[in-house]
Design a protein around this motif. Structure first.
Motif, PDB file in Angstrom:
ATOM      1  N   LEU A   1       0.847  -1.195   0.000  1.00  0.00           N
ATOM      2  CA  LEU A   1       0.000   0.000   0.000  1.00  0.00           C
ATOM      3  C   LEU A   1       0.880   1.242   0.000  1.00  0.00           C
ATOM      4  CD1 LEU A   1      -2.506  -1.109   2.783  1.00  0.00           C
ATOM      5  CD2 LEU A   1      -2.983  -1.001   0.323  1.00  0.00           C
ATOM      6  N   SER A   2       0.391   2.274  -0.673  1.00  0.00           N
ATOM      7  CA  SER A   2       1.166   3.495  -0.813  1.00  0.00           C
ATOM      8  C   SER A   2       0.743   4.514   0.251  1.00  0.00           C
ATOM      9  CB  SER A   2       0.922   4.010  -2.239  1.00  0.00           C
ATOM     10  OG  SER A   2       1.349   5.315  -2.382  1.00  0.00           O
ATOM     11  N   ALA A   3       1.652   4.804   1.199  1.00  0.00           N
ATOM     12  CA  ALA A   3       1.355   5.752   2.279  1.00  0.00           C
ATOM     13  C   ALA A   3       1.865   7.145   1.919  1.00  0.00           C
ATOM     14  CB  ALA A   3       1.980   5.284   3.584  1.00  0.00           C
ATOM     15  N   ILE A   4       0.989   8.143   2.060  1.00  0.00           N
ATOM     16  CA  ILE A   4       1.326   9.538   1.781  1.00  0.00           C
ATOM     17  C   ILE A   4       1.295  10.273   3.121  1.00  0.00           C
ATOM     18  CG2 ILE A   4       0.602  11.644   0.581  1.00  0.00           C
ATOM     19  CD1 ILE A   4      -1.065   9.577  -1.263  1.00  0.00           C
ATOM     20  N   GLY A   5       2.457  10.773   3.565  1.00  0.00           N
ATOM     21  CA  GLY A   5       2.520  11.368   4.896  1.00  0.00           C
ATOM     22  C   GLY A   5       2.659  12.883   4.858  1.00  0.00           C
ATOM     23  N   THR A   6       2.102  13.545   5.892  1.00  0.00           N
ATOM     24  CA  THR A   6       2.385  14.966   6.077  1.00  0.00           C
ATOM     25  C   THR A   6       3.141  15.141   7.390  1.00  0.00           C
ATOM     26  OG1 THR A   6       0.430  15.625   7.367  1.00  0.00           O
ATOM     27  CG2 THR A   6       0.170  15.491   4.983  1.00  0.00           C
ATOM     28  N   VAL A   7       4.130  16.044   7.371  1.00  0.00           N
ATOM     29  CA  VAL A   7       4.949  16.319   8.556  1.00  0.00           C
ATOM     30  C   VAL A   7       5.106  17.831   8.690  1.00  0.00           C
ATOM     31  CG1 VAL A   7       6.189  14.132   8.419  1.00  0.00           C
ATOM     32  CG2 VAL A   7       7.093  16.145   7.210  1.00  0.00           C
ATOM     33  N   ARG A   8       5.785  18.261   9.752  1.00  0.00           N
ATOM     34  CA  ARG A   8       5.972  19.693   9.950  1.00  0.00           C
ATOM     35  C   ARG A   8       7.445  20.097   9.961  1.00  0.00           C
ATOM     36  NH1 ARG A   8       2.357  21.969  14.635  1.00  0.00           N
ATOM     37  NH2 ARG A   8       3.541  20.460  15.848  1.00  0.00           N
ATOM     38  N   ARG A   9       8.338  19.139   9.670  1.00  0.00           N
ATOM     39  CA  ARG A   9       9.766  19.463   9.625  1.00  0.00           C
ATOM     40  C   ARG A   9      10.400  18.736   8.448  1.00  0.00           C
ATOM     41  NH1 ARG A   9      11.489  20.017  15.524  1.00  0.00           N
ATOM     42  NH2 ARG A   9       9.509  19.981  16.617  1.00  0.00           N
ATOM     43  N   ASP A  10      11.244  19.423   7.722  1.00  0.00           N
ATOM     44  CA  ASP A  10      11.901  18.806   6.568  1.00  0.00           C
ATOM     45  C   ASP A  10      12.714  17.572   6.941  1.00  0.00           C
ATOM     46  OD1 ASP A  10      10.882  20.367   4.563  1.00  0.00           O
ATOM     47  OD2 ASP A  10      12.535  21.827   4.602  1.00  0.00           O
ATOM     48  N   GLU A  11      13.351  17.610   8.120  1.00  0.00           N
ATOM     49  CA  GLU A  11      14.225  16.486   8.476  1.00  0.00           C
ATOM     50  C   GLU A  11      13.452  15.199   8.776  1.00  0.00           C
ATOM     51  OE1 GLU A  11      13.960  19.381  10.054  1.00  0.00           O
ATOM     52  OE2 GLU A  11      14.049  19.163  12.239  1.00  0.00           O
ATOM     53  N   GLN A  12      12.122  15.299   8.843  1.00  0.00           N
ATOM     54  CA  GLN A  12      11.333  14.070   9.044  1.00  0.00           C
ATOM     55  C   GLN A  12      11.033  13.352   7.729  1.00  0.00           C
ATOM     56  OE1 GLN A  12       8.191  16.183  11.073  1.00  0.00           O
ATOM     57  NE2 GLN A  12       8.800  15.394  13.081  1.00  0.00           N
ATOM     58  N   ILE A  13      11.292  14.025   6.614  1.00  0.00           N
ATOM     59  CA  ILE A  13      10.877  13.471   5.321  1.00  0.00           C
ATOM     60  C   ILE A  13      11.657  12.208   4.950  1.00  0.00           C
ATOM     61  CG2 ILE A  13      10.793  13.936   2.838  1.00  0.00           C
ATOM     62  CD1 ILE A  13      10.048  16.848   3.522  1.00  0.00           C
ATOM     63  N   GLU A  14      12.980  12.300   4.957  1.00  0.00           N
ATOM     64  CA  GLU A  14      13.773  11.158   4.481  1.00  0.00           C
ATOM     65  C   GLU A  14      13.627   9.907   5.345  1.00  0.00           C
ATOM     66  OE1 GLU A  14      14.888  10.661   1.569  1.00  0.00           O
ATOM     67  OE2 GLU A  14      14.229  12.685   1.046  1.00  0.00           O
ATOM     68  N   PRO A  15      13.642  10.039   6.694  1.00  0.00           N
ATOM     69  CA  PRO A  15      13.463   8.819   7.511  1.00  0.00           C
ATOM     70  C   PRO A  15      12.147   8.093   7.215  1.00  0.00           C
ATOM     71  CG  PRO A  15      14.244  10.625   8.883  1.00  0.00           C
ATOM     72  CD  PRO A  15      13.964  11.213   7.527  1.00  0.00           C
ATOM     73  N   LEU A  16      11.088   8.840   6.943  1.00  0.00           N
ATOM     74  CA  LEU A  16       9.804   8.178   6.660  1.00  0.00           C
ATOM     75  C   LEU A  16       9.820   7.530   5.282  1.00  0.00           C
ATOM     76  CD1 LEU A  16       7.182  10.633   8.232  1.00  0.00           C
ATOM     77  CD2 LEU A  16       8.316   8.650   9.249  1.00  0.00           C
ATOM     78  N   LYS A  17      10.493   8.181   4.334  1.00  0.00           N
ATOM     79  CA  LYS A  17      10.634   7.531   3.017  1.00  0.00           C
ATOM     80  C   LYS A  17      11.461   6.252   3.140  1.00  0.00           C
ATOM     81  CE  LYS A  17       9.884  11.370  -0.134  1.00  0.00           C
ATOM     82  NZ  LYS A  17      10.481  12.284  -1.132  1.00  0.00           N
ATOM     83  N   ALA A  18      12.488   6.304   3.996  1.00  0.00           N
ATOM     84  CA  ALA A  18      13.315   5.109   4.205  1.00  0.00           C
ATOM     85  C   ALA A  18      12.488   3.967   4.808  1.00  0.00           C
ATOM     86  CB  ALA A  18      14.499   5.447   5.108  1.00  0.00           C
ATOM     87  N   LEU A  19      11.486   4.315   5.610  1.00  0.00           N
ATOM     88  CA  LEU A  19      10.607   3.289   6.183  1.00  0.00           C
ATOM     89  C   LEU A  19       9.639   2.720   5.149  1.00  0.00           C
ATOM     90  CD1 LEU A  19       9.294   4.487   9.677  1.00  0.00           C
ATOM     91  CD2 LEU A  19      10.620   2.427   9.174  1.00  0.00           C
ATOM     92  N   GLY A  20       9.467   3.443   4.020  1.00  0.00           N
ATOM     93  CA  GLY A  20       8.595   2.914   2.974  1.00  0.00           C
ATOM     94  C   GLY A  20       7.465   3.834   2.544  1.00  0.00           C
ATOM     95  N   ALA A  21       7.416   5.070   3.091  1.00  0.00           N
ATOM     96  CA  ALA A  21       6.363   5.993   2.659  1.00  0.00           C
ATOM     97  C   ALA A  21       6.551   6.363   1.189  1.00  0.00           C
ATOM     98  CB  ALA A  21       6.370   7.252   3.522  1.00  0.00           C
ATOM     99  N   ALA A  22       5.452   6.433   0.435  1.00  0.00           N
ATOM    100  CA  ALA A  22       5.529   6.749  -0.997  1.00  0.00           C
ATOM    101  C   ALA A  22       5.825   8.236  -1.205  1.00  0.00           C
ATOM    102  CB  ALA A  22       4.227   6.366  -1.684  1.00  0.00           C
ATOM    103  N   HIS A  23       5.166   9.096  -0.439  1.00  0.00           N
ATOM    104  CA  HIS A  23       5.371  10.543  -0.506  1.00  0.00           C
ATOM    105  C   HIS A  23       5.339  11.097   0.914  1.00  0.00           C
ATOM    106  CE1 HIS A  23       4.309  10.439  -4.820  1.00  0.00           C
ATOM    107  NE2 HIS A  23       3.305   9.646  -4.464  1.00  0.00           N
ATOM    108  N   VAL A  24       6.182  12.076   1.178  1.00  0.00           N
ATOM    109  CA  VAL A  24       6.109  12.775   2.465  1.00  0.00           C
ATOM    110  C   VAL A  24       6.209  14.272   2.179  1.00  0.00           C
ATOM    111  CG1 VAL A  24       7.038  13.016   4.793  1.00  0.00           C
ATOM    112  CG2 VAL A  24       7.290  10.836   3.575  1.00  0.00           C
ATOM    113  N   LEU A  25       5.194  15.031   2.608  1.00  0.00           N
ATOM    114  CA  LEU A  25       5.140  16.467   2.344  1.00  0.00           C
ATOM    115  C   LEU A  25       5.216  17.248   3.650  1.00  0.00           C
ATOM    116  CD1 LEU A  25       2.192  16.675  -0.239  1.00  0.00           C
ATOM    117  CD2 LEU A  25       4.643  16.532  -0.695  1.00  0.00           C
ATOM    118  N   ASN A  26       5.972  18.345   3.617  1.00  0.00           N
ATOM    119  CA  ASN A  26       6.004  19.250   4.765  1.00  0.00           C
ATOM    120  C   ASN A  26       4.834  20.216   4.646  1.00  0.00           C
ATOM    121  OD1 ASN A  26       6.452  21.183   6.720  1.00  0.00           O
ATOM    122  ND2 ASN A  26       8.692  21.145   6.431  1.00  0.00           N
TER     123      ASN A  26
END
Lengths: 346, 346
Positions: B186-211
């Motif tokens: 399944l493709s997970a699309i995440g929203t976060v509030r800090r840029d540094e959270q983006i890459e770790p979540l992609k490494a876990l398998g998130a398809a897209h992560v937006l600040n």
């Protein structure tokens, strides 16, 4: 029968949808920005379609939303508006011959040729032969409001609710719902904006009617919700007053939006109630509901609607019947009158 | 085993619920208004209950909501907070003898004796014997987050969705959801509030992560929604940013609220979409979901949760393990750290 080459019609001035930034409420401030009087060719019915000489075209809230570009299907510039009406079939396409010469109620769906014109085109599947004893004024609103009312009663019953809330309860639609609810032993709780609307709705069978402009509206609604436990709100308003009612409702409340009369958008002040009280917000669209209901339920509802009018459980309160030529000047004002239906007579 | 007469505990200072006017967001500004350190009697387990010597107490968002009087069950003044933890069973009531001496994960439900104490009381039905290889830090959060994650994956699958949106996606809960989603295709699309959270979540398998603080957030989210067509938003925020995501989503969108991190309430700017795009808004509460799921599904999820930790698909990122005595000074600050779990060690 010889048909004329051209006809008078209220045609749309825009294509497609309006932009979000251009949208206001669902009420009509003026007709002129959206629709104009014109002479256009009389269309020929296609396969499975009928051509109707219109006796009355209805003006529903959905028509207003449509011409403003806020409805669930795109506008078509140069073609007549008007989703619903009644009249006599004067020509048929292949497979629709059974309607030849019949007096029918109809909705025009996607035909492009609406009921705000001398002639309209409808799919045969969207036509209902009118029983004797149904007047043109009742026949013009035989489908959208009656089927919406019966669909909503069905939703309330499926929710296992013995009571439910109606906002903008003085509308023609809500009067049908209130009368049917009373006949079915369901308790209807209505909100209105004028004191003089309260007694007529109680006379129709509403259990409670509250003026939302009253100082004690919120606390009165809370008391009623505690006592009657309505779990469904059928909402034509979609504004702050709807949100206030939703907050007054208890566990399992369903806020079902089917129109928008307040321009100010609703605020969800207690989103935690979605979690802990299992409240939810959803929408109702007749087109969608009918698709999901299936042929048998649709046919039953269509029959019940006419029977309700003939039996006198339902009647249409008509504010005004306007000639097409007078719509530009008088339609917006006629729609702003509180308690009745506006019809067009080509 | 001889038990002491009294124990140290973080006990609640209020009864019942807070008033609507007193409520803020679900984050903890300070512990002191709600909870204080005290010595209280060690309770005896009742029928069907166990007494646990707590190894770790978890601090979940639901605990914060509970001590603030904003959760779905009332506070009890003088009794310890803390819904979840792990430890060793040191006494059992009638019918719970099978847990004697066992190392377990537990939730305290309505027992009144929470995990933010040296000893806690749990119903045997809410205890899970911990498999070897599960650390105390993982064991302390073995129920609420893991079962919520698996329940939500189940909701996404039942909706027939191939992609879905997670707000506040850097939470411990969302990390579990993202890892499970990736394992299930399944493709997970995440929203976060800090840029540094983006890459770790992609490494876990998130398809897209937006600040969500990015200038192009809304248009980027719209593009992703058009391409991936997510129909479920799992929302821990319940604020204006959630409403913006909901507006970006297309037909059939379901906004499922399970927490509230923004104090400003969301505004429904396009209620017409509830009608024409069949969008809806609802809530998720694990307690309720588990009740409806039934014993068999619950047992499967409990087993899968532990297996996920042992297999390494899941791990608990611990921000800090605090002694009970340090919670008053340090808990609020520790919870404000972005990426991990805070545990209490009695």
């Amino acid at each position: 029968m010889t048909l004329p080459q051209t006809m008078r019609a209220l045609i749309q001035k825009q294509d497609g949808y309006s932009r979000a930034s251009q949208r206001s409420g669902f009420s009509l401030e003026a007709l002129d920005p959206y629709v104009e009087m014109a002479a256009i060719d009389v269309p020929a019915p296609g396969k499975g379609q009928v051509l109707v000489k219109v006796a009355r075209g209805a003006v529903n809230p959905s028509d207003v939303m449509f011409i403003k570009g806020m409805y669930g299907q795109p506008r078509r510039k140069g073609l007549p508006a008007g989703f619903e009406g009644c009249g006599t079939v004067v020509a048929t396409g292949e497979g629709a011959e059974q309607f030849d010469g019949k007096r029918i109620a109809f909705v025009t769906g996607n035909s492009g040729y609406g009921s705000w014109a001398e002639y309209a085109v409808a799919d045969a599947a969207m036509c209902i032969p009118l029983m004797d004893g149904i007047s043109d004024d009742d026949g013009a609103s035989m489908i959208v409001n009656p089927l919406t009312a019966l669909a909503m009663i069905s939703i309330v019953k499926e929710a296992g609710a013995e009571s439910f809330i109606l906002t903008a309860a003085a509308s023609q639609l809500c009067k049908l719902i209130i009368a049917q609810a009373a006949a079915d032993g369901l308790s209807a709780i209505g909100t209105v904006r004028r004191d003089e609307q309260i007694e007529p709705l109680k006379a129709l069978g509403a259990a409670h009617v509250l003026n939302q402009k009253s100082d004690t509206f919120s606390s009165d609604m809370r008391d009623i919700c505690r006592a009657d436990k309505p779990v469904v709100m059928l909402d034509a308003v979609a504004g702050p007053s709807s949100a206030a009612v939703f907050e007054a409702m208890g566990r399992g409340a369903r806020w079902i939006i089917y129109g928008r009369l307040e321009e100010e958008p609703p605020v969800l002040r207690e989103p935690g109630e979605m979690i802990f009280l299992q409240k939810r917000i959803e929408g109702f669209w007749l087109s969608r509901w009918l698709t999901e209901a299936g042929d048998q339920e649709r046919a039953q509802l269509v029959k019940k609607a006419q029977t309700n009018f003939i039996d006198g459980l339902w009647k249409t309160d008509v504010t005004e019947v306007l000639a097409l030529e007078d719509a530009a000047d008088r339609l917006a004002n006629a729609l702003a009158q509180p308690n009745g239906k506006v019809l067009l007579s080509p």
